[in-house]
Design a protein around this motif. Structure first.
Motif, PDB file in Angstrom:
ATOM      1  N   ASP A  43     -17.110  -8.233 -77.769  1.00  0.00           N
ATOM      2  CA  ASP A  43     -16.712  -7.921 -76.282  1.00  0.00           C
ATOM      3  C   ASP A  43     -16.229  -6.786 -76.457  1.00  0.00           C
ATOM      4  OD1 ASP A  43     -15.878  -7.912 -73.976  1.00  0.00           O
ATOM      5  OD2 ASP A  43     -14.615  -9.592 -74.450  1.00  0.00           O
ATOM      6  N   GLY A  44     -16.818  -5.633 -76.000  1.00  0.00           N
ATOM      7  CA  GLY A  44     -16.278  -4.340 -75.984  1.00  0.00           C
ATOM      8  C   GLY A  44     -15.351  -3.760 -74.764  1.00  0.00           C
ATOM      9  N   ALA A  45     -14.624  -3.463 -74.771  1.00  0.00           N
ATOM     10  CA  ALA A  45     -13.244  -2.998 -73.691  1.00  0.00           C
ATOM     11  C   ALA A  45     -13.810  -2.414 -72.753  1.00  0.00           C
ATOM     12  CB  ALA A  45     -12.276  -1.661 -74.473  1.00  0.00           C
ATOM     13  N   GLY A  46     -12.896  -3.370 -72.025  1.00  0.00           N
ATOM     14  CA  GLY A  46     -13.513  -2.487 -69.856  1.00  0.00           C
ATOM     15  C   GLY A  46     -13.242  -1.417 -70.040  1.00  0.00           C
ATOM     16  N   SER A  47     -12.320  -0.549 -70.794  1.00  0.00           N
ATOM     17  CA  SER A  47     -11.460   0.429 -69.802  1.00  0.00           C
ATOM     18  C   SER A  47     -12.457   1.901 -71.437  1.00  0.00           C
ATOM     19  CB  SER A  47     -10.373   0.458 -70.781  1.00  0.00           C
ATOM     20  OG  SER A  47      -9.983   0.330 -71.883  1.00  0.00           O
ATOM     21  N   ALA A  48     -13.440   1.020 -72.503  1.00  0.00           N
ATOM     22  CA  ALA A  48     -14.118   1.969 -72.884  1.00  0.00           C
ATOM     23  C   ALA A  48     -14.906   2.694 -72.923  1.00  0.00           C
ATOM     24  CB  ALA A  48     -14.214   1.705 -74.809  1.00  0.00           C
ATOM     25  N   SER A  49     -15.833   4.006 -72.728  1.00  0.00           N
ATOM     26  CA  SER A  49     -16.440   4.346 -72.422  1.00  0.00           C
ATOM     27  C   SER A  49     -18.008   4.420 -72.850  1.00  0.00           C
ATOM     28  CB  SER A  49     -16.879   5.933 -72.518  1.00  0.00           C
ATOM     29  OG  SER A  49     -16.726   6.580 -73.797  1.00  0.00           O
ATOM     30  N   HIS A  50     -18.140   3.839 -74.196  1.00  0.00           N
ATOM     31  CA  HIS A  50     -19.002   3.770 -75.109  1.00  0.00           C
ATOM     32  C   HIS A  50     -18.751   1.970 -75.627  1.00  0.00           C
ATOM     33  CE1 HIS A  50     -20.375   7.899 -74.494  1.00  0.00           C
ATOM     34  NE2 HIS A  50     -21.415   7.887 -75.171  1.00  0.00           N
ATOM     35  N   ALA A  51     -18.087   1.203 -75.331  1.00  0.00           N
ATOM     36  CA  ALA A  51     -17.931   0.147 -75.507  1.00  0.00           C
ATOM     37  C   ALA A  51     -19.245  -0.975 -76.013  1.00  0.00           C
ATOM     38  CB  ALA A  51     -16.559  -0.960 -74.457  1.00  0.00           C
ATOM     39  N   GLU A  52     -20.013  -0.936 -75.090  1.00  0.00           N
ATOM     40  CA  GLU A  52     -21.581  -1.791 -75.452  1.00  0.00           C
ATOM     41  C   GLU A  52     -22.311  -0.948 -76.908  1.00  0.00           C
ATOM     42  OE1 GLU A  52     -23.390   1.550 -73.194  1.00  0.00           O
ATOM     43  OE2 GLU A  52     -20.787   0.998 -72.771  1.00  0.00           O
ATOM     44  N   VAL A  53     -22.350   0.049 -77.020  1.00  0.00           N
ATOM     45  CA  VAL A  53     -22.142   0.588 -78.480  1.00  0.00           C
ATOM     46  C   VAL A  53     -21.160   0.225 -79.748  1.00  0.00           C
ATOM     47  CG1 VAL A  53     -22.736   2.693 -79.153  1.00  0.00           C
ATOM     48  CG2 VAL A  53     -23.322   3.044 -77.077  1.00  0.00           C
ATOM     49  N   GLY A  54     -20.394   0.368 -79.211  1.00  0.00           N
ATOM     50  CA  GLY A  54     -19.129  -0.407 -80.304  1.00  0.00           C
ATOM     51  C   GLY A  54     -19.910  -1.796 -80.827  1.00  0.00           C
ATOM     52  N   ALA A  55     -20.236  -2.258 -79.238  1.00  0.00           N
ATOM     53  CA  ALA A  55     -19.957  -4.135 -79.708  1.00  0.00           C
ATOM     54  C   ALA A  55     -21.596  -4.514 -80.478  1.00  0.00           C
ATOM     55  CB  ALA A  55     -19.926  -4.772 -78.399  1.00  0.00           C
ATOM     56  N   ARG A  56     -22.552  -3.493 -80.480  1.00  0.00           N
ATOM     57  CA  ARG A  56     -23.851  -3.540 -80.879  1.00  0.00           C
ATOM     58  C   ARG A  56     -24.124  -3.242 -82.441  1.00  0.00           C
ATOM     59  NH1 ARG A  56     -26.181  -0.461 -77.812  1.00  0.00           N
ATOM     60  NH2 ARG A  56     -26.711   0.928 -79.308  1.00  0.00           N
ATOM     61  N   VAL A  57     -22.668  -2.145 -82.356  1.00  0.00           N
ATOM     62  CA  VAL A  57     -22.805  -1.760 -83.580  1.00  0.00           C
ATOM     63  C   VAL A  57     -22.015  -2.740 -85.028  1.00  0.00           C
ATOM     64  CG1 VAL A  57     -22.227   0.534 -85.230  1.00  0.00           C
ATOM     65  CG2 VAL A  57     -23.189   0.220 -83.357  1.00  0.00           C
ATOM     66  N   VAL A  58     -20.966  -2.818 -83.872  1.00  0.00           N
ATOM     67  CA  VAL A  58     -20.306  -3.787 -85.345  1.00  0.00           C
ATOM     68  C   VAL A  58     -20.778  -5.455 -85.537  1.00  0.00           C
ATOM     69  CG1 VAL A  58     -18.418  -4.886 -85.429  1.00  0.00           C
ATOM     70  CG2 VAL A  58     -18.365  -2.833 -84.206  1.00  0.00           C
ATOM     71  N   ALA A  59     -21.173  -6.139 -84.141  1.00  0.00           N
ATOM     72  CA  ALA A  59     -22.185  -7.085 -84.834  1.00  0.00           C
ATOM     73  C   ALA A  59     -22.657  -6.908 -85.756  1.00  0.00           C
ATOM     74  CB  ALA A  59     -22.808  -7.603 -83.419  1.00  0.00           C
ATOM     75  N   ALA A  60     -24.097  -5.905 -85.823  1.00  0.00           N
ATOM     76  CA  ALA A  60     -24.822  -6.027 -86.646  1.00  0.00           C
ATOM     77  C   ALA A  60     -24.612  -5.900 -88.043  1.00  0.00           C
ATOM     78  CB  ALA A  60     -26.430  -4.475 -85.882  1.00  0.00           C
ATOM     79  N   VAL A 100     -17.466  11.225 -80.598  1.00  0.00           N
ATOM     80  CA  VAL A 100     -17.022  11.073 -79.292  1.00  0.00           C
ATOM     81  C   VAL A 100     -15.643  10.188 -79.904  1.00  0.00           C
ATOM     82  CG1 VAL A 100     -18.470  10.351 -77.132  1.00  0.00           C
ATOM     83  CG2 VAL A 100     -17.693   8.565 -79.017  1.00  0.00           C
ATOM     84  N   ALA A 101     -14.902   9.532 -79.040  1.00  0.00           N
ATOM     85  CA  ALA A 101     -13.765   9.459 -80.271  1.00  0.00           C
ATOM     86  C   ALA A 101     -13.991   7.600 -79.912  1.00  0.00           C
ATOM     87  CB  ALA A 101     -11.985   9.526 -79.229  1.00  0.00           C
ATOM     88  N   PRO A 102     -13.143   7.272 -81.642  1.00  0.00           N
ATOM     89  CA  PRO A 102     -13.655   5.744 -81.925  1.00  0.00           C
ATOM     90  C   PRO A 102     -13.001   4.918 -81.199  1.00  0.00           C
ATOM     91  CG  PRO A 102     -12.729   6.562 -83.513  1.00  0.00           C
ATOM     92  CD  PRO A 102     -12.313   7.786 -82.291  1.00  0.00           C
ATOM     93  N   THR A 103     -12.309   5.709 -80.028  1.00  0.00           N
ATOM     94  CA  THR A 103     -11.565   4.455 -79.340  1.00  0.00           C
ATOM     95  C   THR A 103     -12.258   4.349 -77.423  1.00  0.00           C
ATOM     96  OG1 THR A 103     -10.558   6.690 -77.885  1.00  0.00           O
ATOM     97  CG2 THR A 103      -9.254   4.514 -79.429  1.00  0.00           C
ATOM     98  N   ALA A 104     -13.744   5.130 -77.953  1.00  0.00           N
ATOM     99  CA  ALA A 104     -14.961   5.181 -77.078  1.00  0.00           C
ATOM    100  C   ALA A 104     -15.627   3.866 -77.309  1.00  0.00           C
ATOM    101  CB  ALA A 104     -15.484   6.104 -76.358  1.00  0.00           C
TER     102      ALA A 104
END
Length: 249
Positions: A43-60, A100-104
């Protein structure tokens, strides 16, 4: 030996629909050894600008690592810990690649491995995992949400203290597992109770799994459930649900 099967879906929440923004949940699933299965919800953080990317990359990345891991029951904790580290490493590489920063790319993580008669869960942040006992059919929380110090604060894969907050547990005699992101928690947990499963939500899901003969069609029904009026009313957040069960011989 009966093989484990998995279905699931992720839908964009009404809030993101109104904003015209992408959904920030993602999930992936795969095999674990000859008869097992694995899955990961992020679940990507609501405050993160690229949260959907992080969620997809980590799950895979988590599922890919689990597919390559040793599938012995006694190695489940080691496999999960290594897979979660692989997920974080993939996020860091992706952040560097797009500048981008990892937090994004911040996201939570729920990973489940089903192997023989054991189910192992790795959990960082919110979301919930509920199991059904093989002997009694009782519903039990296998992993509860962990919140931070403040309301709506949780822990992410990008958190400095991620390893300290990564919870891993192994459970025996579990016949079915349902993992959810926090957009489903209002509908799935008993109100006023501390992380107690709401039976009218979970019991039909496990009964449904026992009757599945067409996995693809079942996945469509999960989408319809998550995007239905009742679930949309319960929360405006994105919603992801994955269901794992032992397939009858």
């Amino acid at each position: 030996m009966n093989a484990w099967q998995v279905i699931g879906a992720s839908v964009r929440g009404p809030e993101h629909e109104r904003e015209g923004s992408p959904g920030q949940d993602a999930w992936a699933q795969g095999r674990f050894g000859a008869h097992g299965a694995c899955l990961c919800l992020c679940d990507g953080a609501g405050s993160a600008s690229h949260a959907e990317v992080g969620a997809r990359v980590v799950a895979a990345a988590v599922v890919a690592a689990l597919a390559e891991a040793v599938s012995r029951p006694e190695a489940l904790v080691e496999a999960l810990r290594g897979a979660c580290a692989a997920g974080r490493a993939a996020l860091l590489r992706e952040a560097a690649a797009i500048g981008v920063a990892p937090t994004a790319l911040a996201c939570t993580l729920v990973a489940v491995v089903c192997s023989e008669d054991r189910v192992a869960v790795a959990h960082l942040g919110d979301g919930v995992v509920v199991g059904q006992r093989a002997d009694t059919g009782e519903l039990v929380v296998l992993s509860a949400p962990e919140r931070g110090e403040y309301v709506n604060e949780t822990w992410f894969v990008t958190s400095d203290a991620w390893q300290a907050h990564l919870r891993i547990a192994v459970h025996e005699a579990i016949a079915g597992v349902c993992a959810l992101t926090d957009g489903c928690q209002e509908a799935a947990l008993v109100r006023g109770a501390e992380h107690s499963p709401f039976s009218p939500f979970f019991a039909p899901l496990f009964a449904f799994a026992a009757e599945i003969t067409d996995v693809a069609a079942a996945g469509v029904e999960v989408v319809q459930l998550l995007d239905g009026a009742a679930m949309r009313k319960s929360s405006g957040d994105d919603k992801t649900l994955a269901l794992a069960w032992r397939q009858a011989p």
